[in-house]
Design a protein around this motif. Structure first.
Motif, PDB file in Angstrom:
ATOM      1  N   SER A   1      40.512 102.944  91.574  1.00  0.00           N
ATOM      2  CA  SER A   1      39.297 103.668  91.938  1.00  0.00           C
ATOM      3  C   SER A   1      39.525 104.572  93.127  1.00  0.00           C
ATOM      4  O   SER A   1      40.488 104.439  93.855  1.00  0.00           O
ATOM      5  N   ASP A   2      38.608 105.482  93.349  1.00  0.00           N
ATOM      6  CA  ASP A   2      38.734 106.441  94.429  1.00  0.00           C
ATOM      7  C   ASP A   2      38.065 105.975  95.710  1.00  0.00           C
ATOM      8  O   ASP A   2      38.060 106.685  96.707  1.00  0.00           O
ATOM      9  N   GLY A   3      37.487 104.786  95.689  1.00  0.00           N
ATOM     10  CA  GLY A   3      36.792 104.306  96.881  1.00  0.00           C
ATOM     11  C   GLY A   3      37.728 104.104  98.042  1.00  0.00           C
ATOM     12  O   GLY A   3      38.873 103.722  97.878  1.00  0.00           O
ATOM     13  N   ASP A   4      37.243 104.317  99.285  1.00  0.00           N
ATOM     14  CA  ASP A   4      38.067 104.213 100.481  1.00  0.00           C
ATOM     15  C   ASP A   4      37.808 102.874 101.139  1.00  0.00           C
ATOM     16  O   ASP A   4      37.415 102.792 102.293  1.00  0.00           O
TER      17      ASP A   4
ATOM     18  N   VAL B   1      43.701 101.429 108.144  1.00  0.00           N
ATOM     19  CA  VAL B   1      44.401 101.560 106.867  1.00  0.00           C
ATOM     20  C   VAL B   1      43.455 101.126 105.757  1.00  0.00           C
ATOM     21  O   VAL B   1      43.125  99.955 105.625  1.00  0.00           O
ATOM     22  N   THR B   2      43.006 102.096 104.984  1.00  0.00           N
ATOM     23  CA  THR B   2      42.167 101.807 103.830  1.00  0.00           C
ATOM     24  C   THR B   2      42.943 102.194 102.581  1.00  0.00           C
ATOM     25  O   THR B   2      44.095 102.635 102.660  1.00  0.00           O
ATOM     26  N   LYS B   3      42.333 102.023 101.459  1.00  0.00           N
ATOM     27  CA  LYS B   3      43.059 102.310 100.221  1.00  0.00           C
ATOM     28  C   LYS B   3      43.574 103.743 100.170  1.00  0.00           C
ATOM     29  O   LYS B   3      44.708 104.001  99.739  1.00  0.00           O
ATOM     30  N   ASN B   4      42.770 104.681 100.613  1.00  0.00           N
ATOM     31  CA  ASN B   4      43.109 106.103 100.464  1.00  0.00           C
ATOM     32  C   ASN B   4      43.329 106.823 101.784  1.00  0.00           C
ATOM     33  O   ASN B   4      43.392 108.054 101.799  1.00  0.00           O
TER      34      ASN B   4
ATOM     35  N   ALA C   1      54.275 102.435  95.609  1.00  0.00           N
ATOM     36  CA  ALA C   1      54.913 102.766  96.881  1.00  0.00           C
ATOM     37  C   ALA C   1      53.893 102.720  98.007  1.00  0.00           C
ATOM     38  O   ALA C   1      53.907 103.554  98.906  1.00  0.00           O
ATOM     39  N   SER C   2      53.002 101.747  97.939  1.00  0.00           N
ATOM     40  CA  SER C   2      51.965 101.658  98.963  1.00  0.00           C
ATOM     41  C   SER C   2      51.486 100.227  99.132  1.00  0.00           C
ATOM     42  O   SER C   2      51.932  99.314  98.428  1.00  0.00           O
ATOM     43  N   HIS C   3      50.539 100.057 100.039  1.00  0.00           N
ATOM     44  CA  HIS C   3      49.947  98.747 100.299  1.00  0.00           C
ATOM     45  C   HIS C   3      48.979  98.327  99.198  1.00  0.00           C
ATOM     46  O   HIS C   3      48.434  97.230  99.245  1.00  0.00           O
ATOM     47  N   THR C   4      48.771  99.178  98.196  1.00  0.00           N
ATOM     48  CA  THR C   4      47.845  98.844  97.104  1.00  0.00           C
ATOM     49  C   THR C   4      48.540  98.152  95.939  1.00  0.00           C
ATOM     50  O   THR C   4      47.863  97.691  95.018  1.00  0.00           O
ATOM     51  N   GLN C   5      49.858  98.098  95.939  1.00  0.00           N
ATOM     52  CA  GLN C   5      50.560  97.481  94.817  1.00  0.00           C
ATOM     53  C   GLN C   5      50.169  96.008  94.712  1.00  0.00           C
ATOM     54  O   GLN C   5      49.958  95.324  95.717  1.00  0.00           O
TER      55      GLN C   5
END
Length: 481
Positions: A57-60, A70-73, A92-96
């Motif tokens: 999703s595009d939510g921050d 540090v948020t998702k985006n 390649a990020s903290h969202t994996q």
């Protein structure tokens, strides 16, 4: 463009250095380069064959312990007056999600950067498909609207030479980086990008089979490999040797080491194919004749023509179907995770790829870089600082450990305990001395495709090595013209 003053570099490097993250020492299976073992369950940011995860999703929303830094985006305060953009794959990020330990390392890197750049933020723009990302990045760079920085496959870097901004200020001790890294990254004395992780190919072999048939030693030459493999095939219920032979990139990249070790080159410095030059053609012919020998001798089953996944090699190894195979460094982790005992795991050892001449060596290397495209001086400095997080020795060690990668700095293998105390990692350290990256020119895609086709025809007996490489060279040259 000249680099910034040394004093400012040292101050920034010291400030940005991130200590040990305290992540678990477990090495989760992952791929650092071009293709991956799909059976690993890896969450790493793999290169040319992986990382096609959707960005979500595009939510921050908040990224966790880092709070609103540090948020998702976003990396940095929402109120920061200066904005950078960063293109990357979700892996390649903290969202994996597949590798929480690796995600945590990314999050700590991001938080460190944010704390040292209170008036600057990075907007994360996730890409959902590797090839589309490359095309989009090339088009954006050509139009002058590239992101401030981007995840860039090491294989792509030569395509972006006219657009990448130097990151030389982020490079600590240039002599500490492997030669194959500098061969690609350094142009006109400047570092084009930060090559943050890599991989390599090696010969995997069963120690018990070597003890029984080769005085305990792995084969070093093609002749020895054929001889040992025949003894095993004739006396054991398994193949002597297996490798990638299907229609996919690893069939080219893994076996290119056989060609490179003979001094072969695919292209010249301008990216033009040179397979028809005498020395290169001879090396190519020798390589494909060796592939034919593996089949004719019986040490390799023809079904390798259908192997298009490293997991198939791993499965053959674990099912007692082969005594040796040509695989990637990450596969030792896969094997360790799936055997029933430590003794069984240690029966699988690794060594350099056997070559025609025992005094030569080569292995293919892949991996990811951080490239900076930002042209504004202040923004470029902040973006270079971000890239510099991955160059720090301790940072690189932790990043590669939990991601399942190999470091690109030699000192990490020597001074970070996870790498210095592991015998497999010490072998890979030696193999990387003869590492070589694929040529990052457009014609390589045609060369690789034709190589795969030629290999398939030789393996299945549809064409002789001579006929297969003649067709390969003709098709490559026709495409180049």
């Amino acid at each position: 463009m000249t680099t910034r003053e040394t004093d400012s570099k040292l101050t920034r490097r010291t400030t940005l250095k991130l200590g040990a993250t305290g992540a678990s020492s477990a090495l989760l299976a992952a791929l650092a380069g071009c293709t991956g073992d799909s059976g690993s369950g890896s969450g790493g940011d793999s290169g040319d064959g992986g990382g096609d995860d959707a960005g979500g999703s595009d939510g921050d929303s908040s990224g966790g312990s880092s709070g609103d830094l540090v948020t998702k985006n976003r990396i940095g305060s929402a109120d920061a007056s200066t904005t950078l953009t960063h293109w990357l794959l979700p892996t390649a990020s903290h969202t994996q999600e597949d590798n929480p330990e690796h995600a945590k390392v990314y999050e700590e890197f991001f938080e460190t950067w944010a704390e040292n750049h209170s008036d600057t933020k990075i907007e994360l723009e996730y890409q959902t498909n590797l090839e589309q990302m490359k095309t989009k990045l090339l088009q954006s760079a050509a139009k002058g609207n590239a992101p401030s920085m981007s995840q860039v496959d090491s294989f792509w870097v030569p395509n972006f030479t006219d657009h990448l901004q130097p990151v030389t200020d982020a490079i600590e001790n240039p002599d500490d980086w492997y030669p194959f890294v500098k061969d690609v990254m350094v142009k006109d004395g400047e570092w084009q990008a930060v090559w943050k992780n890599t991989d390599c190919r090696a010969l995997y072999y069963r120690q018990d089979m070597m003890d029984k048939y080769n005085d305990g030693n792995p084969p070093e030459t093609w002749d020895e490999l054929i001889s040992v493999g025949k003894s095993i095939t004739e006396n054991e219920d398994m193949a002597g040797y297996m490798y990638n032979g299907g229609k996919w990139e690893a069939t080219t990249f893994d076996n290119l080491a056989l060609f490179w070790a003979q001094g072969g080159d695919l292209v010249d410095d301008q990216g033009n194919p040179v397979l028809d030059e005498s020395g290169n053609k001879e090396a190519l012919r020798n390589t494909f004749e060796f592939l034919k020998r593996t089949i004719d001798s019986g040490i390799t089953p023809k079904r390798v023509a259908n192997i298009n996944d490293y997991a198939l090699l791993r499965q053959a190894a674990l099912n007692d179907e082969t005594a040796m195979f040509l695989g990637g460094n990450w596969q030792i982790s896969n094997i360790k995770q799936q055997v029933d005992s430590e003794e069984e795991a240690e029966n699988w050892q690794v060594s350099k790829i056997p070559q025609m001449d025992p005094d030569t060596a080569s292995t293919g290397t892949g991996g990811w870089t951080v490239g900076v495209f930002e042209q504004d001086d202040a923004k470029r400095s902040a973006a270079t600082d971000y890239a510099g997080l991955f160059t720090d020795k301790e940072n690189m060690g932790e990043f590669c450990k939990v991601g399942g990668y190999l470091p690109t700095r030699k000192s990490v293998f020597e001074e970070v305990s996870y790498f210095s105390e592991d015998p497999y990692m010490q072998t890979f350290k030696q193999l990387l001395k003869n590492g070589r990256a694929r040529p990052g020119y457009p014609i390589y895609l045609t060369i690789s495709s034709e190589w795969q086709t030629a290999a398939g025809k030789v393996i299945t007996g549809q064409a002789s090595p001579e006929a297969a490489i003649e067709t390969m060279i003709q098709n490559v040259n026709a495409e180049a013209e």
